[in-house]
Design an enzyme around this catalytic site. Structure first.
Site, mmCIF file in Angstrom:
data_model
loop_
_atom_site.group_PDB
_atom_site.id
_atom_site.type_symbol
_atom_site.label_atom_id
_atom_site.label_comp_id
_atom_site.label_asym_id
_atom_site.label_seq_id
_atom_site.Cartn_x
_atom_site.Cartn_y
_atom_site.Cartn_z
ATOM 1 N N ASP A 1 -32.532 15.565 20.336
ATOM 2 C CA ASP A 1 -32.168 14.432 21.283
ATOM 3 C C ASP A 1 -33.339 14.088 22.277
ATOM 4 O O ASP A 1 -34.392 13.940 21.810
ATOM 5 C CB ASP A 1 -30.830 14.572 22.062
ATOM 6 C CG ASP A 1 -30.098 13.355 22.724
ATOM 7 O OD1 ASP A 1 -29.503 12.973 21.788
ATOM 8 O OD2 ASP A 1 -30.351 13.205 23.964
ATOM 9 N N HIS B 1 -24.693 14.655 15.103
ATOM 10 C CA HIS B 1 -25.809 14.936 15.867
ATOM 11 C C HIS B 1 -25.861 16.202 16.552
ATOM 12 O O HIS B 1 -27.170 16.572 16.548
ATOM 13 C CB HIS B 1 -25.494 13.888 17.140
ATOM 14 C CG HIS B 1 -26.805 13.593 17.913
ATOM 15 N ND1 HIS B 1 -27.885 13.203 17.607
ATOM 16 C CD2 HIS B 1 -26.920 13.983 19.486
ATOM 17 C CE1 HIS B 1 -28.704 13.121 18.677
ATOM 18 N NE2 HIS B 1 -28.226 13.652 19.546
#
Length: 332
Positions: A100, A299
């Site tokens: 991220d 994710h």
């Protein structure tokens, strides 16, 4: 190999770090909305493989200081924090692992200070060249058609209050929405006007999930209940400044040895990394050693598929920094 916590004075701030193990350093960089704890399963695995696993709360998060000014949250500033951490532990180089915002940070670190990078392992967020326009301009255009959190987060105030009202509930909803159990890009179905982030996120099923426990979420939520989310949101508000500060790297490539792994249902790979993110990655990272797709993961791939991710990270580390035979025998 007990997990320990301490504080480091670096680059003008007080940074909290969690550490486990001995050996060559491996530094884990988290994203939003995370803390060091998002890597706790990896710290144990990497320490057990013979390395010194280090996971800081990056500036604005957890027990690390959170400067008030948005300018303080550029990648350039946080890279200064990480280089100070390297100096603190007396290491010329480390392997850096990022996800991220932590991935974007590691990519830029490899451009700014490649001599301090032994190698990089990135999860889900591939390298992409500097865009021709400031990021906020691109997001504002997209936000004319549908809600987009990247645009919504730019204005201080509304998102800070909304997300901070019930940190645990927000974290559960956003973690679930980003996982393989949901299709995050469904949040784009909502109109931009009068819409908040919680309006577009799905309700999360009760915990525990098969990849996250109640106790783990309690730890993560506990930090944000103390700090709120403004520190993390300021990373979004600094992205235009990042763009300005990387003009000299517009045509640069990432030179340290690199490994990339991603979940096959990661929303960043699907909707935020261009039409062919892997081709772009390969074109700009000439020392890309391996790309691995992890099926059934979203994710937070290091939580959703911890065993597989831990095995990959430790295998990559052994290629980058082999552990002496005697030491690895003792640990096994």
């Amino acid at each position: 190999m007990e997990l320990t916590h301490r504080f480091v004075a670096t680059n003008g701030i007080r940074m909290h770090v969690a550490e486990q193990g001995d050996g060559s350093p491996v530094i884990f960089c988290h994203g939003f909305p995370h803390t060091w704890f998002i890597w706790h399963r990896q710290l144990a695995a990497v320490a057990g493989a013979g390395y010194r696993a280090i996971a800081p709360d990056l500036r604005g998060y957890g027990r690390t200081e959170a400067p008030a000014e948005q300018e303080a949250y550029t990648n350039q500033a946080v890279i200064g924090d990480l280089l100070g951490l390297l100096d603190d532990i007396g290491a010329e180089q480390a392997v850096f692992v990022g996800l991220d915002f932590g991935a974007a940070l590691v990519w830029e670190l490899a451009l700014r200070a490649p001599e301090r990078v032994r190698g990089i392992i990135v999860l889900n967020n591939p390298f992409a060249p500097r865009p021709p326009r400031a990021p906020s301009q691109l997001w504002a255009k997209a936000a004319q058609r549908h809600f987009l959190h990247l645009d919504y987060f730019q204005k201080p105030g509304p998102a800070d209050a909304e997300l901070g009202a019930d940190p645990r509930a927000f974290l559960a909803r956003v973690y679930f929405s980003l996982s393989a159990d949901y299709h995050y890009l469904d949040t784009w179905r909502f109109p931009p006007e009068g819409t908040g982030y919680l309006d577009v996120l799905p309700e999360a099923p009760p915990l525990p999930w098969n990849w996250l426990s109640d106790d783990e979420l309690d730890v993560l939520a506990g930090d944000f209940e103390q700090t709120g989310f403004t520190g993390g949101l300021n990373w979004y508000r600094a992205l235009d400044r990042n763009w300005e500060l990387t003009a000299d790297f517009a045509d640069a490539t990432v030179t340290p040895p690199t490994y990339f792994l991603y979940g096959d249902r990661d929303p960043d790979m699907e909707g935020f990394s261009g039409r062919d993110p892997l081709a772009t990655l390969r074109a700009n990272v000439p020392n890309l050693r391996r790309v691995t797709k992890i099926d059934g993961a979203g994710h937070l791939v290091q939580l959703e598929r911890s065993t597989e991710v831990n095995d990959l990270i430790t295998a990559h580390l052994r290629e980058l920094v082999p552990v002496p035979v005697a030491e690895s025998t003792i640990r096994s």
